[in-house]
Write an enzyme that holds these catalytic residues in place. Structure first.
Site, PDB file in Angstrom:
ATOM      1  CB  SER A 175       0.689  -8.335 -20.636  1.00 47.40           C
ATOM      2  OG  SER A 175       0.199  -8.056 -21.915  1.00 47.40           O
TER       3      SER A 175
ATOM      4  CE  LYS B 143      -2.002  -4.733 -17.513  1.00 48.44           C
ATOM      5  NZ  LYS B 143      -1.690  -6.031 -18.157  1.00 48.44           N
TER       6      LYS B 143
ATOM      7  CB  SER C  34      -1.201  -4.933 -21.935  1.00 50.47           C
ATOM      8  OG  SER C  34      -1.369  -5.925 -20.936  1.00 50.47           O
TER       9      SER C  34
HETATM   10  N1  GLN Z   1       0.293  -8.806 -26.490  1.00 53.02           N
HETATM   11  C1  GLN Z   1      -0.669  -9.837 -26.237  1.00 53.02           C
HETATM   12  C2  GLN Z   1      -2.040  -9.382 -26.674  1.00 53.02           C
HETATM   13  O1  GLN Z   1      -2.134  -8.322 -27.168  1.00 53.02           O
HETATM   14  C3  GLN Z   1      -0.636 -10.237 -24.780  1.00 53.02           C
HETATM   15  C4  GLN Z   1      -1.383  -9.322 -23.912  1.00 53.02           C
HETATM   16  C5  GLN Z   1      -1.396  -9.755 -22.477  1.00 53.02           C
HETATM   17  O2  GLN Z   1      -0.649 -10.619 -22.062  1.00 53.02           O
HETATM   18  N2  GLN Z   1      -2.299  -9.149 -21.742  1.00 53.02           N
HETATM   19  O3  GLN Z   1      -3.000 -10.057 -26.533  1.00 53.02           O
END
Ligand code: GLN
Length: 508
Positions: A183, A84, A159
């Protein structure tokens, strides 16, 4: 060779490792197979932000030369991998999905990247993500939309959606994601993969571009439970460069996965969390998700697990607590992007003073969701509102941790769906932040408590993958792997039996 090429991109990583060690394939052949497939398919899919084919082939050839030379190589040597783009990689562009870091080539490796390099893995490229890991669909990337390989009109989760799409489409055998509030687990769930968020502090955060430092963890995204355990073992363990790193050795996980796959769960106490899709808490959960989840619970029971309902009342408040704590930490972490030290610098024409250049840089460099979080977090931390917002959210965090602690008196693991829905159509939630945030309902409690959680596939709803989440006490990541592997094996067996039935039916 062409048959072999097709096979290589559908082979799981553990098997690739075996083929490589046995000398049945070379790292260069495996790498080329993946690069060819990326070349053919990623234009449409949009999983990668950066691919350096030459560098990947060079690394692969070095591994092959070392093997030919009789050097002692680890089990992962020569297996390709995607990271990532939040993971800092020396000399390799790293953007965290943001315009503000466009063109930045970091001068060092994150510990996760360094360990995987030392293990001899071959970096295929860096994967797309929501900007600074803020989002659940990867649509917040400043660069491109990533599509779900199961249905190109749907999101791949977020994400870490570039990583999930790459692995699900066979453009990488496995990948690293990061998980702050879900994420790794949610994108794994909606693309039919395994994804594990390790115990907070058990995988180094050194060199992960920080979003919310008390929550961020890197972890594996793979096609099988065993692969996840192997990749996790390669990145885990104490790191003096991360002040929150736990002083513990590398956990034994692959062994737990292998044991789990033998299917024996007699005496294991499994708690189904009432607040996450149970009675009176089904709002927002798709019926197809709930029925796939219920079938998986029944399978665990058939393997000898003792299943009971467990109520965790504070979980109902996880969403608002997370959406105060994470933006608060982000507002502080993102202060470093000031147009001075690295990345974008806007408006530096000699007429503007430093404050103006900083303001213009941040105005142009950050996307709307990142700005929303910075504003929200700054507000929640401001002196007049600190107690009412940030302080309250921290209290809720403590209550959630207590719910887990009392659950562990009664059960060994807690289970729930990973996500209330399957992958939704691209664009459906971009104008509705609250609907986007709701995707994290099931993953946030484990994040806030710092405990490990895995998502493993549990069938389909309307042709799209559903994820099953297993949460365990801190440092008991092995339990997640054991239960997930048992479920994976039982589902494979059930599928095999159905297939044989169909064959018999067809013959009759
Ligand atoms: N969807 C969550 C957010 O937008 C989690 C994101 C993540 O785990 N990086 O913060």
């Amino acid at each position: 060779m062409s048959d072999l090429t097709t096979d290589l991109t559908t082979t799981d990583a553990a098997e690739l490792g075996r083929l490589l060690s046995a000398g049945e394939v070379t790292a260069a052949e495996v790498t080329r197979a993946y690069l060819d497939r990326i070349e053919a398919e990623d234009g449409e899919l949009g999983a990668y932000l950066h691919v350096d084919a030459e560098a990947a082939l060079r690394t692969a050839e070095q591994v092959d030369a070392a093997r030919a030379n009789g050097d002692e190589l680890g089990p992962l040597a020569g297996i390709p991998l995607a990271l990532k783009d939040v993971v800092v990689t020396e000399g390799v562009p790293t953007t965290s999905g943001s315009t503000i870091l466009e063109g930045w080539r970091p001068p060092y490796d994150a510990t996760v990247a360094a360990r995987l390099k030392a293990a001899g893995t071959v970096l295929l490229g860096k994967t797309n993500m929501d900007e600074f890991a803020m989002g659940s669909s990867t649509e917040n990337s400043a660069y491109q939309v990533t599509r779900n390989p199961w249905d190109a009109d749907r999101i791949p989760g977020g994400s870490s959606g570039g990583s999930s799409a790459a692995v699900a489409a066979g453009l990488a055998p496995w990948a690293i994601g990061t998980d702050t509030g879900g994420s790794i687990r949610q994108p794994a769930a909606v693309t039919g993969l395994v994804g594990h968020k390790p115990t907070y502090g058990s995988v180094s955060r050194y060199g992960l571009i920080a979003f919310s430092s008390s929550l961020d963890q890197a972890g594996p995204m793979t096609r099988t439970v065993l692969d996840a355990a192997l990749l996790h073992e390669a990145i885990a363990g104490h790191d003096p460069l991360d002040s929150t790193s736990i002083a513990a050795g590398v956990p034994v996980l692959a062994e737990a996965a292998r044991r789990g796959a033998e299917g024996e769960l007699a005496g294991l106490k499994v708690g189904v969390v009432t607040e996450l899709g149970g009675d009176g808490h089904t709002d927002g959960y798709e019926p197809g998700v709930l029925s796939a989840f219920a079938e998986a619970v029944a399978l665990l029971e058939s393997l000898g697990a003792e299943v009971r309902q467990v109520s965790c009342p504070a979980f109902d408040l996880a969403l608002p607590a997370y959406y105060l704590i994470a933006p608060s930490e982000a507002s502080s972490n993102l202060a470093r992007f000031d147009g001075v030290r690295y990345g974008l610098r806007a408006g530096d024409d000699g007429d503007r003073d430093l404050d103006e250049v900083m303001a213009l840089t941040r105005e142009q460099g950050f996307g709307p969701e990142v700005k929303r979080r910075i504003i929200l977090g700054t507000y929640a931390l401001s002196s007049g509102y600190y107690d009412a917002y940030y302080g309250q959210a921290q209290k809720v965090r403590t209550l959630i941790t207590r719910d887990f602690t009392s659950a562990w008196d009664d059960v060994d693991v807690l289970v729930s769906p990973t996500s209330p829905t399957v992958a939704w159509p691209i664009g459906a939630r971009v104008d509705d932040p609250i609907a986007m945030y709701a995707a994290d309902l099931c993953t946030l409690p484990a994040s806030l408590a710092g405990v490990p959680a895995i998502s493993v596939p549990c069938g389909l709803s309307e042709g799209l993958p559903v994820g099953f989440q297993v949460v365990a006490p801190a440092l008991a990541d092995d339990r997640c792997y054991r239960v997930a592997a048992a479920l994976e094996a039982a589902q494979d067996a059930a599928r095999g039996a159905r297939f044989l039935d169909q064959l018999a039916g067809g013959a009759a």
